[in-house]
Design a protein around this motif. Structure first.
Motif, PDB file in Angstrom:
ATOM      1  N   SER A 168      16.493  35.547 -11.111  1.00  0.00           N
ATOM      2  CA  SER A 168      17.563  35.800 -10.149  1.00  0.00           C
ATOM      3  C   SER A 168      18.359  37.051 -10.519  1.00  0.00           C
ATOM      4  N   THR A 169      18.504  37.306 -11.808  1.00  0.00           N
ATOM      5  CA  THR A 169      19.221  38.494 -12.265  1.00  0.00           C
ATOM      6  C   THR A 169      18.536  39.775 -11.794  1.00  0.00           C
ATOM      7  N   GLY A 170      17.231  39.855 -11.957  1.00  0.00           N
ATOM      8  CA  GLY A 170      16.510  41.054 -11.548  1.00  0.00           C
ATOM      9  C   GLY A 170      16.693  41.371 -10.079  1.00  0.00           C
ATOM     10  N   VAL A 171      16.615  40.346  -9.233  1.00  0.00           N
ATOM     11  CA  VAL A 171      16.757  40.551  -7.786  1.00  0.00           C
ATOM     12  C   VAL A 171      18.189  40.955  -7.444  1.00  0.00           C
ATOM     13  N   GLY A 172      19.152  40.187  -7.947  1.00  0.00           N
ATOM     14  CA  GLY A 172      20.545  40.438  -7.595  1.00  0.00           C
ATOM     15  C   GLY A 172      21.069  41.755  -8.124  1.00  0.00           C
ATOM     16  N   GLU A 173      20.750  42.088  -9.375  1.00  0.00           N
ATOM     17  CA  GLU A 173      21.278  43.305  -9.971  1.00  0.00           C
ATOM     18  C   GLU A 173      20.722  44.565  -9.326  1.00  0.00           C
ATOM     19  N   PHE A 174      19.458  44.533  -8.926  1.00  0.00           N
ATOM     20  CA  PHE A 174      18.901  45.728  -8.295  1.00  0.00           C
ATOM     21  C   PHE A 174      19.601  46.020  -6.974  1.00  0.00           C
ATOM     22  N   ALA A 175      19.773  44.993  -6.142  1.00  0.00           N
ATOM     23  CA  ALA A 175      20.449  45.181  -4.860  1.00  0.00           C
ATOM     24  C   ALA A 175      21.888  45.626  -5.073  1.00  0.00           C
ATOM     25  N   ASP A 176      22.568  44.977  -5.987  1.00  0.00           N
ATOM     26  CA  ASP A 176      23.958  45.303  -6.284  1.00  0.00           C
ATOM     27  C   ASP A 176      24.100  46.751  -6.745  1.00  0.00           C
ATOM     28  N   THR A 177      23.290  47.152  -7.729  1.00  0.00           N
ATOM     29  CA  THR A 177      23.405  48.490  -8.304  1.00  0.00           C
ATOM     30  C   THR A 177      23.099  49.580  -7.287  1.00  0.00           C
ATOM     31  N   LEU A 178      22.066  49.384  -6.499  1.00  0.00           N
ATOM     32  CA  LEU A 178      21.694  50.393  -5.503  1.00  0.00           C
ATOM     33  C   LEU A 178      22.808  50.589  -4.480  1.00  0.00           C
ATOM     34  N   ILE A 179      23.366  49.491  -3.975  1.00  0.00           N
ATOM     35  CA  ILE A 179      24.433  49.587  -2.978  1.00  0.00           C
ATOM     36  C   ILE A 179      25.687  50.218  -3.580  1.00  0.00           C
ATOM     37  N   PHE A 180      26.068  49.737  -4.765  1.00  0.00           N
ATOM     38  CA  PHE A 180      27.280  50.263  -5.403  1.00  0.00           C
ATOM     39  C   PHE A 180      27.158  51.753  -5.684  1.00  0.00           C
ATOM     40  N   CYS A 181      26.071  52.158  -6.300  1.00  0.00           N
ATOM     41  CA  CYS A 181      25.919  53.564  -6.685  1.00  0.00           C
ATOM     42  C   CYS A 181      25.869  54.482  -5.473  1.00  0.00           C
ATOM     43  N   THR A 182      25.273  54.024  -4.374  1.00  0.00           N
ATOM     44  CA  THR A 182      25.185  54.841  -3.168  1.00  0.00           C
ATOM     45  C   THR A 182      26.570  55.158  -2.621  1.00  0.00           C
ATOM     46  N   ILE A 183      27.472  54.175  -2.656  1.00  0.00           N
ATOM     47  CA  ILE A 183      28.812  54.377  -2.113  1.00  0.00           C
ATOM     48  C   ILE A 183      29.742  55.049  -3.118  1.00  0.00           C
ATOM     49  N   ALA A 184      29.605  54.710  -4.399  1.00  0.00           N
ATOM     50  CA  ALA A 184      30.569  55.147  -5.413  1.00  0.00           C
ATOM     51  C   ALA A 184      30.248  56.490  -6.051  1.00  0.00           C
ATOM     52  N   ALA A 185      29.054  56.997  -5.853  1.00  0.00           N
ATOM     53  CA  ALA A 185      28.630  58.207  -6.570  1.00  0.00           C
ATOM     54  C   ALA A 185      29.587  59.380  -6.373  1.00  0.00           C
ATOM     55  N   SER A 186      30.033  59.591  -5.150  1.00  0.00           N
ATOM     56  CA  SER A 186      30.892  60.743  -4.883  1.00  0.00           C
ATOM     57  C   SER A 186      32.258  60.612  -5.550  1.00  0.00           C
ATOM     58  N   VAL A 187      32.713  59.372  -5.767  1.00  0.00           N
ATOM     59  CA  VAL A 187      34.031  59.163  -6.364  1.00  0.00           C
ATOM     60  C   VAL A 187      34.059  59.626  -7.813  1.00  0.00           C
ATOM     61  N   ILE A 188      32.984  59.379  -8.540  1.00  0.00           N
ATOM     62  CA  ILE A 188      32.972  59.748  -9.960  1.00  0.00           C
ATOM     63  C   ILE A 188      32.316  61.106 -10.198  1.00  0.00           C
ATOM     64  N   ILE A 216      29.270  62.485  -8.861  1.00  0.00           N
ATOM     65  CA  ILE A 216      27.814  62.654  -8.862  1.00  0.00           C
ATOM     66  C   ILE A 216      27.393  63.258  -7.529  1.00  0.00           C
ATOM     67  N   SER A 217      26.736  64.419  -7.579  1.00  0.00           N
ATOM     68  CA  SER A 217      26.404  65.130  -6.342  1.00  0.00           C
ATOM     69  C   SER A 217      24.951  65.562  -6.246  1.00  0.00           C
ATOM     70  N   THR A 218      24.156  65.389  -7.301  1.00  0.00           N
ATOM     71  CA  THR A 218      22.750  65.801  -7.254  1.00  0.00           C
ATOM     72  C   THR A 218      21.844  64.570  -7.281  1.00  0.00           C
ATOM     73  N   VAL A 219      20.650  64.741  -6.736  1.00  0.00           N
ATOM     74  CA  VAL A 219      19.691  63.634  -6.682  1.00  0.00           C
ATOM     75  C   VAL A 219      19.290  63.149  -8.078  1.00  0.00           C
ATOM     76  N   PRO A 220      18.971  64.045  -9.019  1.00  0.00           N
ATOM     77  CA  PRO A 220      18.619  63.572 -10.363  1.00  0.00           C
ATOM     78  C   PRO A 220      19.733  62.757 -11.022  1.00  0.00           C
ATOM     79  N   ASP A 221      20.988  63.218 -10.856  1.00  0.00           N
ATOM     80  CA  ASP A 221      22.106  62.472 -11.430  1.00  0.00           C
ATOM     81  C   ASP A 221      22.272  61.113 -10.753  1.00  0.00           C
ATOM     82  N   PHE A 222      22.036  61.085  -9.437  1.00  0.00           N
ATOM     83  CA  PHE A 222      22.148  59.816  -8.711  1.00  0.00           C
ATOM     84  C   PHE A 222      21.075  58.836  -9.179  1.00  0.00           C
TER      85      PHE A 222
END
Length: 248
Positions: free
Chosen positions: A179-199, A201-207
């Motif tokens: 359950s961890t593998g499934v939940g964490e992947f979805a969580d991390t992808l969604i969070f990073c997509t929205i939060a990247a600009s705040v901290i 991160i502006s390039t694809v490799p960094d993302f």
């Protein structure tokens, strides 16, 4: 002692619990405790605090050499560990209730931060810029965190409970890791997509770095804490009076 009808109501209603054979030929069902317990309330409160603090910490970009993460990196995995406890011990309905409650409390926290920022400062107060810099972007971090949390925790809980209904009380470690593998992947992808600009991160490799490091780190932490999570879950099962007598 068998679970009461009130306890069984905490399972997924559309997927009735199936009896599972044991090594002695007896039948053992997956059971859950009542969410009316004070233990559940304590776990729920702790989960909400962890999520709110991690939202604030996430506004700071952090680097360890080539590793890019945020200041809340050490807190958020705890929310998933607590979520595992709720799902395994109290069932999917209780887990869904804890996710929604945490969502509402975190949203209330960011509303309070916004009000604090716009209040007129005293003449001697010189921390307005620092306050805005720290708490100002929290609304976007909260949006990222809560969207990821809502989807990730729901998937984590659903997978864990469905596996428990399939295999009964056996295989707790497998349920936690799967359950961890499934939940964490979805969580991390969604969070990073929205939060990247705040901290910043502006390039694809960094993302990509941000997503992969976040997923690997959070998953590795949860895997490392599986023995602790297992002990905590067993403690709850032993001390919850409404939980069945099946051992994890």
């Amino acid at each position: 002692m068998h679970a009461s009808s009130g306890d069984r109501a905490d399972t997924l209603p559309q997927h009735p619990t199936s009896p599972q054979p044991t090594g002695t030929g007896r039948v053992r069902q997956a059971v859950f405790a009542s969410a009316g317990s004070p233990y559940f309330s304590a776990v729920l409160a702790l989960m909400a605090v962890v999520v709110i603090l991690s939202n604030i910490g996430a506004t700071k970009g952090v680097t360890f050499g080539p590793v890019i993460t945020d200041g809340g990196f050490f807190l958020f995995p705890l929310a998933y560990i607590l979520g595992d406890v709720v799902s395994e011990v109290y069932g999917f309905r209780a887990a869904r209730r804890s996710i929604i409650t945490t969502f509402v409390l975190a949203a209330f926290a960011v509303l309070c931060f916004w009000i604090i920022i716009i209040l007129p400062g005293a003449g001697w107060y010189d921390g307005q810029e620092a306050l805005e810099r720290t708490l100002g972007p929290v609304w976007q971090i909260v949006a990222a965190s809560l969207c990821g949390f809502l989807v990730g925790q729901t998937l984590n809980s659903y997978v864990l409970v469905r596996m428990k209904e399939r295999f009964g009380e056996k295989g707790l470690v497998g349920r936690l890791m799967g359950s961890t593998g499934v939940g964490e992947f979805a969580d991390t992808l969604i969070f990073c997509t929205i939060a990247a600009s705040v901290i910043g991160i502006s390039t694809v490799p960094d993302f990509v770095n941000y997503v992969l490091v976040g997923f690997v780190y959070k998953t590795a932490v949860e895997f490392a804490f599986v023995p602790v999570t297992t002990l905590v879950i067993r403690w709850f099962k032993r001390h919850e009076p409404t939980y069945g007598n099946a051992a994890a």
